[in-house]
Design a protein around this motif. Sequence first.
Motif, PDB file in Angstrom:
ATOM      1  N   GLY A   5       0.787  -1.223   0.000  1.00  0.00           N
ATOM      2  CA  GLY A   5       0.000   0.000   0.000  1.00  0.00           C
ATOM      3  C   GLY A   5       0.820   1.273   0.000  1.00  0.00           C
ATOM      4  N   SER A   6       2.132   1.126   0.026  1.00  0.00           N
ATOM      5  CA  SER A   6       3.010   2.288   0.132  1.00  0.00           C
ATOM      6  C   SER A   6       3.102   3.054  -1.187  1.00  0.00           C
ATOM      7  N   SER A   7       3.297   4.357  -1.080  1.00  0.00           N
ATOM      8  CA  SER A   7       3.504   5.179  -2.280  1.00  0.00           C
ATOM      9  C   SER A   7       4.978   5.534  -2.477  1.00  0.00           C
ATOM     10  N   GLU A   8       5.852   5.000  -1.631  1.00  0.00           N
ATOM     11  CA  GLU A   8       7.289   5.231  -1.778  1.00  0.00           C
ATOM     12  C   GLU A   8       7.776   4.597  -3.074  1.00  0.00           C
ATOM     13  N   ARG A   9       8.708   5.277  -3.732  1.00  0.00           N
ATOM     14  CA  ARG A   9       9.191   4.821  -5.034  1.00  0.00           C
ATOM     15  C   ARG A   9       9.755   3.397  -4.974  1.00  0.00           C
ATOM     16  N   ALA A  10      10.584   3.095  -3.984  1.00  0.00           N
ATOM     17  CA  ALA A  10      11.174   1.760  -3.871  1.00  0.00           C
ATOM     18  C   ALA A  10      10.090   0.704  -3.664  1.00  0.00           C
ATOM     19  N   ASP A  11       9.074   1.020  -2.881  1.00  0.00           N
ATOM     20  CA  ASP A  11       7.992   0.074  -2.637  1.00  0.00           C
ATOM     21  C   ASP A  11       7.127  -0.122  -3.882  1.00  0.00           C
ATOM     22  N   ARG A  12       6.893   0.947  -4.633  1.00  0.00           N
ATOM     23  CA  ARG A  12       6.127   0.826  -5.885  1.00  0.00           C
ATOM     24  C   ARG A  12       6.875  -0.068  -6.867  1.00  0.00           C
ATOM     25  N   SER A  13       8.186   0.102  -6.960  1.00  0.00           N
ATOM     26  CA  SER A  13       8.999  -0.724  -7.845  1.00  0.00           C
ATOM     27  C   SER A  13       8.956  -2.186  -7.397  1.00  0.00           C
ATOM     28  N   TRP A  14       9.123  -2.417  -6.109  1.00  0.00           N
ATOM     29  CA  TRP A  14       9.051  -3.763  -5.554  1.00  0.00           C
ATOM     30  C   TRP A  14       7.687  -4.394  -5.837  1.00  0.00           C
TER      31      TRP A  14
END
Length: 153
Positions: A5-14
């Motif tokens: 559910g994160s909007s952080e770039r690294a989390d979106r990529s993951w």
Amino acid sequence: MDRLGSSERADRSWRTVVLDTRRHVKFVGNEVDAEGTVHNTHVDSASLSGGQAQKLVFFCLAAALRYRLAGVDADAPRYATVVLDEAFDRADPVFTRTAMDVFESFGFHMVLATPMKLIKTLSPYVDGTIVVHYTEDPVARSTFELIDTHAPA
């Protein structure tokens, strides 16, 4: 769950990698005849034509379901009904027959919701057909009609 559910770039990529199996699941598929001779080996569907890729996808789906529902040693799946909604809506008759042959060869009982245009193509694979005439008019009623797809036209 937080990373999903994160909007952080690294989390979106993951998340993109984790949720798209094409990015992290590899397979090798061998086409083998009844004598055990390997005719083709596939490591992905990129080198296949559209029809060949579709056949491979349905074969992999049927094989995975068969394995999951029957295990390695069983002759037939414990639960053999597969329900497909909008089944083969955009497929041509040749592909539709090929896919149905694959499911039939794995011992599945198919329940299909499909457009009328495919009734003739699918008739050799079904024992009965229910035609639903649907209307969006809240006053009118949808009607059901049983038809014999094996009767001479």
